[in-house]
Design a protein around this motif. Structure first.
Motif, PDB file in Angstrom:
ATOM      1  N   GLY A 101     -82.853  19.642   1.058  1.00  0.00           N
ATOM      2  CA  GLY A 101     -82.366  20.704   1.933  1.00  0.00           C
ATOM      3  C   GLY A 101     -83.497  21.481   2.584  1.00  0.00           C
ATOM      4  O   GLY A 101     -83.371  21.958   3.715  1.00  0.00           O
ATOM      5  N   MET A 102     -84.624  21.623   1.868  1.00  0.00           N
ATOM      6  CA  MET A 102     -85.784  22.332   2.425  1.00  0.00           C
ATOM      7  C   MET A 102     -86.603  21.422   3.333  1.00  0.00           C
ATOM      8  O   MET A 102     -87.332  21.899   4.205  1.00  0.00           O
ATOM      9  N   ALA A 103     -86.506  20.104   3.129  1.00  0.00           N
ATOM     10  CA  ALA A 103     -87.316  19.170   3.910  1.00  0.00           C
ATOM     11  C   ALA A 103     -86.691  18.860   5.268  1.00  0.00           C
ATOM     12  O   ALA A 103     -87.390  18.423   6.186  1.00  0.00           O
ATOM     13  N   LEU A 104     -85.377  19.083   5.408  1.00  0.00           N
ATOM     14  CA  LEU A 104     -84.701  18.786   6.676  1.00  0.00           C
ATOM     15  C   LEU A 104     -84.652  20.035   7.552  1.00  0.00           C
ATOM     16  O   LEU A 104     -84.491  21.145   7.066  1.00  0.00           O
ATOM     17  N   ASN A 105     -84.748  19.819   8.858  1.00  0.00           N
ATOM     18  CA  ASN A 105     -84.717  20.919   9.824  1.00  0.00           C
ATOM     19  C   ASN A 105     -83.273  21.398   9.999  1.00  0.00           C
ATOM     20  O   ASN A 105     -82.416  20.632  10.443  1.00  0.00           O
ATOM     21  N   PRO A 106     -82.974  22.660   9.662  1.00  0.00           N
ATOM     22  CA  PRO A 106     -81.581  23.128   9.741  1.00  0.00           C
ATOM     23  C   PRO A 106     -81.060  23.280  11.156  1.00  0.00           C
ATOM     24  O   PRO A 106     -79.846  23.392  11.370  1.00  0.00           O
ATOM     25  N   SER A 107     -81.958  23.300  12.149  1.00  0.00           N
ATOM     26  CA  SER A 107     -81.529  23.546  13.538  1.00  0.00           C
ATOM     27  C   SER A 107     -81.330  22.265  14.333  1.00  0.00           C
ATOM     28  O   SER A 107     -80.915  22.319  15.494  1.00  0.00           O
ATOM     29  N   LEU A 108     -81.621  21.101  13.728  1.00  0.00           N
ATOM     30  CA  LEU A 108     -81.434  19.826  14.415  1.00  0.00           C
ATOM     31  C   LEU A 108     -80.364  19.013  13.701  1.00  0.00           C
ATOM     32  O   LEU A 108     -80.268  19.030  12.474  1.00  0.00           O
ATOM     33  N   PHE A 152     -75.153  18.653  10.662  1.00  0.00           N
ATOM     34  CA  PHE A 152     -76.401  19.327  10.332  1.00  0.00           C
ATOM     35  C   PHE A 152     -76.600  19.272   8.815  1.00  0.00           C
ATOM     36  O   PHE A 152     -75.653  18.990   8.057  1.00  0.00           O
ATOM     37  N   ALA A 153     -77.806  19.570   8.368  1.00  0.00           N
ATOM     38  CA  ALA A 153     -78.152  19.386   6.958  1.00  0.00           C
ATOM     39  C   ALA A 153     -77.221  20.139   6.023  1.00  0.00           C
ATOM     40  O   ALA A 153     -76.834  19.626   4.963  1.00  0.00           O
ATOM     41  N   HIS A 154     -76.824  21.367   6.398  1.00  0.00           N
ATOM     42  CA  HIS A 154     -75.991  22.170   5.504  1.00  0.00           C
ATOM     43  C   HIS A 154     -74.567  21.637   5.394  1.00  0.00           C
ATOM     44  O   HIS A 154     -73.804  22.069   4.529  1.00  0.00           O
ATOM     45  N   GLN A 155     -74.210  20.687   6.264  1.00  0.00           N
ATOM     46  CA  GLN A 155     -72.849  20.162   6.271  1.00  0.00           C
ATOM     47  C   GLN A 155     -72.691  18.894   5.433  1.00  0.00           C
ATOM     48  O   GLN A 155     -71.589  18.345   5.370  1.00  0.00           O
ATOM     49  N   GLN A 161     -78.194  14.339   1.763  1.00  0.00           N
ATOM     50  CA  GLN A 161     -79.433  14.871   2.326  1.00  0.00           C
ATOM     51  C   GLN A 161     -80.634  14.031   1.868  1.00  0.00           C
ATOM     52  O   GLN A 161     -81.532  13.726   2.658  1.00  0.00           O
ATOM     53  N   GLN A 162     -80.639  13.654   0.576  1.00  0.00           N
ATOM     54  CA  GLN A 162     -81.766  12.861   0.071  1.00  0.00           C
ATOM     55  C   GLN A 162     -81.759  11.458   0.675  1.00  0.00           C
ATOM     56  O   GLN A 162     -82.822  10.883   0.940  1.00  0.00           O
TER      57      GLN A 162
END
Length: 546
Positions: A101-108, A152-155, A161-162
């Motif tokens: 979750g920290m490695a992925l860009n939350p805005s893309l 997006f990553a949070h979804q 995510q991994q």
């Protein structure tokens, strides 16, 4: 990958002027052939991640890297400039980190993030990069990859995510991927799926892995060779079978001995009174969310001196149940009784005795210990709230009981190790002499040897004080070590309950069987160190011993 004589030194902070610089890695050497996995295993602070960051040239400002040889195939990483390193990253070397979750860009969007790698490094047109992104996501076994690309990553879940992180690392088919604790933040079933996926990709692509982990159990199954690190040095190397059968270094023997019990804990004393009864518990976070509540129709009983293990994947509602019992969340239906008396829903409506009777130990002590207070102040405050007559003396006694040196009383949390901080959290929970303690993943962030010590301490305290535990975990080895009974939670509902021995040996529900099938088992004495590994493959790993 060839590494010889690697050392990493971190410059001391300005507020520690005059103190010597810290040597995090000292004279480490190893070689990693194509298509093989080398695991660097050791406790937090042993220098594992510093080795990885030195190889990737991602060390922070002020760090100093020295080595005689640091070579990736034909590329001399010591002589490489920043432009050369940018070209090598992704094309020849990549990384998968602990927290996707920290490695992925939350805005893309997911599709945009993966496609960007292909556009930048391979100069692919946008449409072609997106087609290749869909193929890559399918290769890492993401269902409906076209739909996932728009999310997006949070979804998406932690496991998905991994998988996206792995797809990004694999996109340019690098020769080496650094796996820095790639499954620590994942559930047991997702851990197994992730490592099996990596093994399958390695077989098909011939990629080498440098696996950074504190879990020798994980390394025993997935690494061809293991290098044990302690205090910045590699102290011993070998296959898991070699280390298991003939470990030379005391620390290696300590790590091997820290594997938790596989046999379930015996039943608690018969006839013990029930201290907690939960019936029909229900909770939902938002009326706007469609579908089932987060917790639905949950009932359970915990007796004095008994541990109930609550197991299930992330998002199943385990922590929510613990917080409902503690009064942190408001329950929407159901009843909670403590010692036969109904408990108010909200914590602030409970009397002092009820507040002190149920305490909680959280997964991360960093998030629950005040960083501005000393350890002594944290414990004295908890004791004063509980009505202690002499908080100072009782704080000293608590520290002694959880085996914390008295000298730590004047230290702040940042100056303690992870295991020491969790001992402080346990001492604080016991300051009010509770009848029930909710343990929310209390050891998941700790090294194997420290984990075993903390669990042993909790068992000792339980025997002394006949306290009940609600143990929230996804680790079935922790359940076997600690729990007398187990409740299996899936999507907010309990699907199976029973004695730990019965659940682990003869599960009835399909989801329970799935959890058990994902449990890692170290190779037996007659088995190869890694299933399917070519044990006659060329391999060498050399350490410079102190």
């Amino acid at each position: 990958m060839e590494v010889e004589g690697l050392s990493v030194v971190y410059k001391r902070a300005r507020d520690r002027a005059g103190a010597p610089d810290a040597a995090a890695v000292r004279d480490v050497s190893f070689s990693l052939p194509a298509g093989q996995t080398l695991a660097l295993v050791g406790e937090s602070g042993s220098g594992k991640s510093s080795v990885a960051m030195a190889i990737l040239s991602y060390l922070p400002a002020g760090a100093r890297r020295e080595a005689r040889v640091l070579r990736l195939g034909p590329h001399d990483l010591l002589a490489a400039g920043e432009g050369d390193l940018r070209r090598l990253r992704g094309r020849r070397i990549a990384a998968v980190y602990q927290n996707p979750g920290m490695a992925l860009n939350p805005s893309l969007s997911i599709g945009r993030q993966v496609a960007e790698i292909l556009e930048v490094h391979l100069s692919l047109p946008r449409a072609e990069a997106l087609r290749e992104t869909e193929r890559l996501l399918g290769e890492v076994q993401i269902r409906e990859p076209r739909a996932v690309m728009d999310l997006f990553a949070h979804q998406i879940s932690g496991g998905m995510q991994q998988r996206v992180s792995i797809a990004m690392a694999m996109a340019l088919e690098p020769a080496l991927i650094v796996l820095d604790e790639p499954t620590t933040a994942l559930d047991v079933t997702v851990q197994r799926q992730t490592m099996d996926l990596l093994a399958d990709l390695q077989r098909r692509r011939g990629t080498s892995y440098l696996l950074i982990t504190h879990d020798i159990h994980l390394a025993s199954v997935h690494a061809h060779e293991i290098a044990v690190m302690r205090a910045g040095e590699i102290v011993e190397t070998g296959t898991y079978a070699q280390l298991r059968d003939d470990a030379r270094h005391p620390y290696t023997r300590q790590l091997l001995g820290s594997v938790l019990a596989k046999d379930p804990r015996p039943e608690a004393r018969p006839g013990a009174p029930a201290i907690l009864k939960v019936e029909g518990l229900e909770h939902g976070f938002s009326k706007a969310k469609r579908g089932r509540p987060a917790v639905e129709d949950v009932s359970l009983v915990i007796k004095a001196g008994e541990t109930l293990g609550l197991v299930g994947e992330s998002g199943s509602g385990k922590t929510t149940i613990g917080k409902l019992i503690c009064g942190i969340h408001d329950r929407q239906a159901g009843a909670i009784e403590l010692n036969g008396r109904a408990l108010p829903t909200q914590f602030d409506r409970r009397g002092p005795s009820d507040r002190g009777a149920i305490r909680m130990v959280f997964q991360s002590p960093d998030a629950t210990l005040n960083p501005a207070h000393t350890i002594g102040a944290i414990l004295r405050r908890a004791l004063a709230i509980a009505g202690a007559g002499d908080p100072k003396a009782e704080a000293a006694a608590l520290m002694e009981r959880v085996r914390l040196p008295a000298a730590l009383e004047s230290r702040r949390p940042a100056e303690l190790s992870g295991g020491q901080k969790q001992r402080v959290a346990i001492a604080r929970a016991f300051a009010s002499s509770p009848r029930l303690v909710v343990l929310d993943e209390p050891t998941s962030a700790l090294d194997a040897s420290v984990q075993k010590e903390i669990l042993a301490l909790l068992v000792e305290l339980q025997k002394e004080r006949t306290v009940g535990y609600l143990l929230i975990t996804h680790d079935l080895d922790v359940v076997a070590e600690m729990a007398h009974h187990v409740a299996v939670l899936k999507a907010g509902r309990i699907v199976e309950t029973g004695a730990t021995r019965r659940i682990l040996s003869a599960p009835e529900h399909g989801y329970t069987r799935e959890l058990l099938a994902s449990r890692l088992v170290p190779p037996a004495a007659t088995a190869p160190a890694r299933p399917g590994a070519a044990r006659d493959a060329p391999w060498s790993a050399v350490s410079q011993l102190a």
